[in-house]
Design an enzyme around this catalytic site. Structure first.
Site, PDB file in Angstrom:
ATOM      1  N   ARG A  90       0.839  -1.214   0.000  1.00  0.00           N
ATOM      2  CA  ARG A  90       0.000   0.000   0.000  1.00  0.00           C
ATOM      3  C   ARG A  90       0.867   1.254   0.000  1.00  0.00           C
ATOM      4  O   ARG A  90       0.555   2.239  -0.657  1.00  0.00           O
ATOM      5  CB  ARG A  90      -0.933   0.039   1.222  1.00  0.00           C
ATOM      6  CG  ARG A  90      -2.007  -1.025   1.240  1.00  0.00           C
ATOM      7  CD  ARG A  90      -3.126  -0.835   0.207  1.00  0.00           C
ATOM      8  NE  ARG A  90      -2.874  -1.279  -1.124  1.00  0.00           N
ATOM      9  CZ  ARG A  90      -2.926  -2.529  -1.585  1.00  0.00           C
ATOM     10  NH1 ARG A  90      -3.194  -3.524  -0.779  1.00  0.00           N
ATOM     11  NH2 ARG A  90      -2.704  -2.789  -2.852  1.00  0.00           N
ATOM     12  N   GLU A  93       2.174   1.639  -3.417  1.00  0.00           N
ATOM     13  CA  GLU A  93       1.081   2.131  -4.252  1.00  0.00           C
ATOM     14  C   GLU A  93       0.839   3.625  -4.006  1.00  0.00           C
ATOM     15  O   GLU A  93       0.628   4.394  -4.950  1.00  0.00           O
ATOM     16  CB  GLU A  93      -0.180   1.330  -3.938  1.00  0.00           C
ATOM     17  CG  GLU A  93      -1.383   1.698  -4.772  1.00  0.00           C
ATOM     18  CD  GLU A  93      -2.587   0.849  -4.397  1.00  0.00           C
ATOM     19  OE1 GLU A  93      -3.256   0.398  -5.330  1.00  0.00           O
ATOM     20  OE2 GLU A  93      -2.849   0.647  -3.191  1.00  0.00           O
ATOM     21  N   SER A 116      15.182  14.691   3.505  1.00  0.00           N
ATOM     22  CA  SER A 116      16.142  13.761   4.084  1.00  0.00           C
ATOM     23  C   SER A 116      15.444  12.549   4.687  1.00  0.00           C
ATOM     24  O   SER A 116      14.394  12.669   5.312  1.00  0.00           O
ATOM     25  CB  SER A 116      16.950  14.468   5.171  1.00  0.00           C
ATOM     26  OG  SER A 116      17.824  13.555   5.803  1.00  0.00           O
TER      27      SER A 116
END
Length: 149
Positions: A90, A93, A116
């Site tokens: 997920r 995605e 960073s």
């Protein structure tokens, strides 16, 4: 974890944590470090100081012979390039869908640079919601502008 190489030390630490019935939140209270950072140490994605390693091992009931491995620089990155674990996928995605939009908004607000992942914190919270509990993930990283020369 399916599709992820877990080191022997990680397995040992997780088994000890489970046997003790300790959560990462419990370890946060005992060690004075964030639960996500502690999990990263256990998964060998972060390095502990000698003192931190000794405290962690003590909390888990393990011997100090593991201190050198927990304090050594870690090799970052676990699993395949495209994750197969549903929860981890997920996040992949999310970056596939929102990565470029996030990049553009960051550039509009900060200029040309990156966030960073070294000067960085990550917090995970549970938010109660009548329609179903929500996961709140906060990434906080220092902005690093690209150097011109």
């Amino acid at each position: 974890m399916a599709g992820t190489e877990i080191s022997a030390i990680t397995t040992k630490l997780l088994e000890a944590k489970k046997a003790k019935g300790i959560t990462f939140a419990d370890l946060e209270q005992l060690l004075g470090r964030d639960e996500v950072w502690i999990a990263a140490v256990i998964y060998r994605q972060a390095s502990a100081s000698v003192d931190e390693a000794e405290k962690l091992l003590h909390c888990l009931g393990l011997s100090d012979d593991l201190v050198p491995e927990l304090t050594a620089p870690s090799v970052k990155g676990l699993g395949p390039v495209v994750p197969t674990d549903p929860l981890i996928y997920r996040f992949y995605e999310i970056m596939q869908v929102y990565g470029m939009p996030m990049k553009e908004v960051i550039h509009e607000k900060f200029g040309d640079g990156i966030m960073s992942a070294i000067d960085f914190t990550l917090d995970i919270e549970k938010e109660a919601d009548p329609k179903g509990d929500r996961v709140k993930v906060t990434m906080n990283g220092k902005f690093l502008p690209y150097k011109k020369w």
